[in-house]
Design an enzyme around this catalytic site. Structure first.
Site, mmCIF file in Angstrom:
data_model
loop_
_atom_site.group_PDB
_atom_site.id
_atom_site.type_symbol
_atom_site.label_atom_id
_atom_site.label_comp_id
_atom_site.label_asym_id
_atom_site.label_seq_id
_atom_site.Cartn_x
_atom_site.Cartn_y
_atom_site.Cartn_z
ATOM 1 N N MET A 1 -48.997 -17.459 -46.217
ATOM 2 C CA MET A 1 -47.570 -17.751 -46.351
ATOM 3 C C MET A 1 -46.875 -17.645 -45.001
ATOM 4 S SD MET A 1 -45.564 -18.882 -48.619
ATOM 5 C CE MET A 1 -45.783 -18.472 -50.350
ATOM 6 N N LYS B 1 -42.875 24.611 -53.840
ATOM 7 C CA LYS B 1 -44.085 25.297 -54.275
ATOM 8 C C LYS B 1 -43.773 26.606 -54.989
ATOM 9 C CE LYS B 1 -48.756 26.233 -52.668
ATOM 10 N NZ LYS B 1 -49.671 26.303 -51.514
ATOM 11 N N PHE C 1 -44.425 22.871 -42.082
ATOM 12 C CA PHE C 1 -45.583 21.983 -42.128
ATOM 13 C C PHE C 1 -45.516 21.100 -43.388
ATOM 14 C CE2 PHE C 1 -50.062 21.235 -43.480
ATOM 15 C CZ PHE C 1 -50.366 20.321 -42.468
ATOM 16 N N GLN C 2 -45.707 19.829 -43.214
ATOM 17 C CA GLN C 2 -45.632 18.842 -44.292
ATOM 18 C C GLN C 2 -44.314 18.892 -45.049
ATOM 19 O OE1 GLN C 2 -49.358 18.948 -46.575
ATOM 20 N NE2 GLN C 2 -50.195 17.449 -45.116
ATOM 21 N N GLU D 1 -51.485 7.492 -51.417
ATOM 22 C CA GLU D 1 -50.383 7.685 -52.368
ATOM 23 C C GLU D 1 -49.658 6.387 -52.726
ATOM 24 O OE1 GLU D 1 -50.965 9.571 -49.747
ATOM 25 O OE2 GLU D 1 -50.976 11.681 -50.341
#
Lengths: 584, 170
Positions: free
Chosen positions: A482, A164, A114-115, A52
C-alpha cells in the site's frame, strides 16, 4: 459476610465471576502476585503471548469473534506501554477489552521507580476509561465496573492499573451486583419521534441506500438478524464499511459490496447518488466519505449511532437517532409494519437498474495469467476453498487487507476481524491466536502481507505453545504494497524504503518455530497448496508469492469524491490534487 | 445553524465526579482534539456527592461547540454538560488579584480607578497596592489595561465562574 482475600485473588475472582474463561498476558515484577494467584486456581486459562501488543490483539480477536470482552494482563512500565497500540486499536474499533496492568507499589509512584510509567496518564486518551486502584477495598467494585463500562454503550478498552502493594493487601470481595456505574447510562433506545420520521422518509425515498458499519456487529447477532429482516421487507440496497462486513450476507442480491476508498464502484456511486442514506452503526470516517464537500450531495441522511459524539462530527445529518442498532432496527421494523409502510417499488426498480449498470463495470475484475499468482486470485481461491467450512478471517493492514475485504465474501457477522480505525500492521496474527482459542475447532486464517506479518511474527510461537492451528496466509509481493501504491500515485514512483528487503524464508521460519511452512508461486499449484494448508492440524505459514506490482483498485484517491474513482492503472495519471496529497 | 463558520464563545458548565484524574481527562480531551480553552475553573462544589464543577469558556464554530459538548459527555465521570451560553445569558464572574507599584500621581490615580471599578485594596505599602476585583472578564481586562501605565506588576485571575439566573438548578 464478604470474604477477605488478597488483591490478587480479588482480581482473579472478579474475572471468574464476570464469566471470563481466557486471559492473554505476560508476567513481570509488578504483577507477580496476580500470576501467583493465577497459578493456584484452575478456572481461568492464561495464554502466554510473546509481546504485550500481541496480548491485546489476541484479546481483540477473541472479543470480536465471540462478542464477549477480551481480557489482558500485563506488568508495569514496558508491559503497559507495549499494550498501548492494542488499546488504541480497540478504542478506534470499539472493541470491549479489560486490560489489567501491574504498577509499582503506591508509595513509589512518582519516584521514577524501576519499570514505572504513568499508565493512567499514558492510556487516558487511548481507553474508554481507566482506573488506578490505590485502595484495596475499591478493587472488586472497580473490576466489575470496568466490565460494565467496556461492554455498555459504545464498547471500548478499559485499563485497571493496580499497584503491587494493593495486590498483596487483603480486602473484602464483593460479587457483581448489576449496579453498573453510578452515573454512566448510555442511551440504548432511540427516540420514537425520530424513528417515525426516519420510517416516513424511507418510505418516500426514490433512491434509498443502507450504509452500515461495525456498530451492527458490536450490537450483537440480533442486530444482524434485524438488519436482514429490514432489507427483506424494504428491498433497499445495502453497502457496508470494512468493519461491518458480514452483518449482511455478501450473497444477498441487495448487497453492493464494501464502500469507501477501496470500495466497489456500485457502492460508492450509490452513496453519491442516493436520495435517502440510512447509516446504521457507521461513523462517516474519512476512508468512507472521501471529499467531505462532495459527499452524497443530494441525500437526506439518517444516522443511527449509540455514541452521540458520532452525530454531526464529520457529516451533518438530517435525522440523528441515538441508540443501540438492535433496539432502533427493531423499532423501525415494528413501526414500518404497523404503518403498513411501502417502499416506492417503481422508483426502487429504476434505482436498482442504475445500480446494475454500475455493477456491470465489474470493478473488482483482474487478469490472471499462467505464470504469476495475482493477489486477488489468491484470495478468491482461498475463499472458494474455505467458504463451506467454519471459517474465521483476520488480516494485517495494507493491500492484502483490502483485497481480502473485496474478494473474501462474508455471510455472517463476527467472522471478519481486521484493524479498521487505527490500521495496525501486526494485528492479524495475534488476533488469529485469540480467535482460534475462542473457536478451537474452526478454521482460522490470518490473511497477511509479508511486511505486516513481521511486526508480530513472534506470536506464531504462542500458537505453537497452545497447539492453535492458525493459518497465516501471506500475500508476499516483496513490498509494503500500500505504501508502494501511494508512492506510485503521489511521489513519482520513488519507492522510498518500501521494499521488503532481507525477508526471511517463511517456510523455514515456520519450521523453526515448530509449525508447517508451505510456499507456492504457480497459479496452477495454488489450489492444492491451499487444500494442504487446510488439512494440516498445526500452525501454518503459507508463503504465497504474488505479482509484485499489482495495485489495489478501485480507489477513491485522497481528496476526491465518490464518483471520481480510479478503476485501474490507466486512470492514475494526475488523479490526485495538491490538496489531496496532504491527506492520508 | 451548524453550517455557520462563525466563531462563537461558549461557557460550558461540566458537572463531574470528583475523582483523581478527572480534570486531566477534560483538559486532555481539549488538547487532544484541538479545541480551545479560553478560561477554566474547577473546584469541588458538593462534597457529600463528590461533585465538582468545571467551568470552561471555549471558542469554536457552532459545529465544533456541539462536538465539544458531546465529546465531554462521553467521558465516564462526566455527569452533565450544560451550555450556559445557549441557555443564557448566564451570570459570569471572575476574580483577579492585581499588583501595582509606584509612587506619586500614578499611585493616586490607581487608587481612584480602583474605587471606580469597585476593586478593594487587600495589601499595600507606600510603594504598592494589591487590588482584589471581581466582575465580568471584560471589566477585569479593562481594569488591567488601565493599570499598565500606572505600574502594573503582575496579575492572578481565577477564570470564569458561571451560573444561570433564576431559582432552578441547571
Amino acid at each position: 459476610m464478604a470474604q477477605e482475600m488478597t488483591g490478587a485473588q480479588i482480581v482473579i475472582k472478579a474475572l471468574v465471576d464476570q464469566g471470563v474463561e481466557v486471559i492473554f498476558g505476560y508476567p513481570g515484577g509488578a504483577v507477580l502476585p496476580i500470576y501467583d494467584a493465577l497459578f493456584q486456581q484452575n478456572k481461568l486459562r492464561h495464554i502466554l503471548v510473546r509481546h504485550e501488543q500481541g496480548a491485546v490483539h489476541a484479546a481483540e480477536g477473541y472479543a470480536r469473534s465471540t462478542g464477549k470482552p477480551g481480557v489482558v494482563l500485563v506488568t508495569s512500565g514496558p508491559g503497559a506501554t507495549n499494550a498501548v497500540t492494542g488499546l488504541t486499536d480497540a478504542l478506534l474499533d470499539s472493541i470491549p477489552i479489560i486490560c489489567i496492568t501491574g504498577q509499582v507499589p503506591a508509595h513509589l509512584i512518582g519516584s521514577d521507580a524501576f519499570q514505572e510509567a504513568d499508565v493512567v496518564g499514558i492510556t487516558r486518551p487511548c481507553t474508554k476509561h481507566n482506573y488506578l486502584i490505590k485502595d484495596p477495598d475499591k478493587l472488586a467494585k472497580a473490576m466489575h465496573e470496568a466490565f460494565y463500562v467496556a461492554t455498555n454503550g459504545r464498547p471500548g478498552p478499559v485499563v485497571i492499573d493496580i499497584p503491587k502493594n494493593v495486590q498483596f493487601a487483603t480486602a473484602k470481595y464483593s460479587a457483581p451486583d448489576n449496579s453498573g456505574h453510578k452515573t454512566y447510562r448510555p442511551q440504548k433506545k432511540g427516540d420514537q419521534q425520530a424513528i417515525r420520521q426516519a420510517v416516513e422518509l424511507i418510505s418516500k425515498a426514490k433512491r434509498p441506500l443502507l450504509y452500515t458499519g461495525g456498530g451492527i456487529i458490536n450490537s450483537g447477532p440480533v442486530a444482524s438478524k434485524l438488519l436482514r429482516q429490514f432489507v427483506k421487507i424494504t428491498g433497499i440496497p445495502i453497502t457496508s464499511t470494512l468493519m461491518g462486513l458480514g452483518a449482511y450476507p455478501a450473497s444477498g442480491k441487495e448487497w453492493l459490496g464494501m464502500l469507501g476508498m477501496h470500495g466497489t464502484y456500485e457502492a460508492n456511486n450509490a452513496m453519491h447518488d442516493c436520495d435517502v442514506m440510512i447509516n446504521i452503526g457507521a461513523r462517516f470516517d474519512d476512508r468512507i466519505t472521501g471529499r467531505i464537500d462532495a459527499f452524497s450531495p443530494d441525500s437526506k441522511k439518517i444516522h443511527i449511532d449509540i455514541d452521540p459524539s458520532s452525530i454531526n462530527k464529520n457529516i451533518i445529518v438530517d435525522i440523528p437517532i441515538i441508540g443501540d442498532c438492535a433496539f432502533v432496527l427493531e423499532e423501525m421494523i415494528r413501526i414500518w409494519k404497523a404503518k403498513s409502510a411501502k417502499i416506492d417499488e417503481t422508483a426502487l426498480s429504476k434505482w436498482n437498474g442504475q445500480i446494475d449498470e454500475w455493477r456491470a463495470s465489474e470493478c473488482l475484475s483482474y487478469v490472471q495469467g499462467k505464470d504469476i499468482i495475482m493477489p486477488q486470485y489468491a484470495i478468491e481461491r482461498l475463499y472458494e476453498l474455505t467458504k463451506d467450512k467454519d471459517t474465521y478471517i483476520s488480516t494485517e493492514v495494507g493491500q492484502h487487507q483490502m483485497w481480502a475485504a473485496q474478494h473474501y465474501h462474508f455471510e455472517e457477522p463476527n467472522r471478519w476481524m481486521t484493524s479498521g480505525g487505527l490500521g495496525t500492521m501486526g494485528y492479524g496474527l495475534p488476533a488469529a491466536v485469540g480467535i482460534q482459542l475462542a473457536h478451537p475447532k474452526s478454521l482460522v486464517i490470518d490473511i497477511a502481507g509479508e511486511a505486516s506479518v513481521m511486526m508480530n511474527i513472534q506470536e506464531i510461537s504462542t500458537a505453537i505453545q497452545y497447539r492453535l492451528p492458525i493459518k497465516v496466509f501471506i500475500l508476499n509481493n516483496r513490498y509494503m504494497g500500500m505504501i508502494r501504491q501511494w508512492q506510485e500515485l503521489l511521489h513519482g514512483g520513488r519507492y522510498s524504503e518500501s521494499y521488503s528487503e532481507a525477508l526471511p524464508d517463511f517456510v523455514k521460519l515456520a519450521e523453526a518455530f515448530g509449525g508447517v511452512g508451505i510456499r507456492t508461486e504457480k497459479p496452477d499449484e495454488l489450489d492444492d497448496a491451499i487444500k494442504e494448508m487446510i488439512s494440516v492440524d498445526r500452525p501454518v505459514i503459507f508463503d504465497c508469492l504474488v505479482e509484485k506490482n499489482e495495485n489495489c483498485f478501485p480507489m477513491i484517491p485522497s481528496g476526491a469524491a465518490h464518483n471520481e474513482m480510479l478503476m485501474g492503472p490507466d486512470d492514475v495519471e494526475g488523479s490526485v490534487s495538491e490538496k489531496g496529497k496532504v491527506l492520508v | 445553524m451548524l453550517h455557520s463558520q462563525n466563531i462563537e464563545s461558549h461557557t460550558l458548565s461540566v458537572l463531574v465526579d470528583n475523582e483523581p484524574g478527572v480534570l486531566a481527562r477534560v483538559v486532555g480531551l481539549f488538547s487532544g482534539r484541538g479545541y480551545n480553552i479560553d478560561s477554566l475553573t474547577v473546584s469541588e462544589t458538593e462534597h457529600q456527592k463528590h461533585l465538582s464543577r468545571i467551568t470552561v469558556v471555549t471558542t469554536g464554530t457552532p459545529r465544533i461547540i456541539e462536538q465539544i459538548k458531546s465529546q465531554l459527555g462521553r467521558l465516564i465521570p462526566v455527569r452533565s454538560v450544560i451550555d450556559l451560553t445557549v441557555m443564557g445569558p448566564p451570570l459570569e464572574r471572575e476574580l483577579a488579584l492585581i499588583k501595582v507599584a509606584g509612587r506619586g500621581e500614578n499611585r493616586v490615580e490607581a487608587l481612584r480607578l480602583a474605587d471606580a471599578f469597585r476593586a478593594t485594596v487587600i495589601d499595600a505599602t507606600v510603594e504598592h497596592f494589591v487590588f482584589e476585583i471581581t466582575g465580568r472578564s471584560n471589566k477585569i481586562g479593562q481594569f488591567i489595561e488601565l493599570m499598565v501605565p500606572l505600574g502594573l506588576v503582575e496579575v492572578a485571575r481565577t477564570g470564569v465562574a458561571s451560573i444561570m439566573r433564576g431559582k432552578e438548578a441547571t
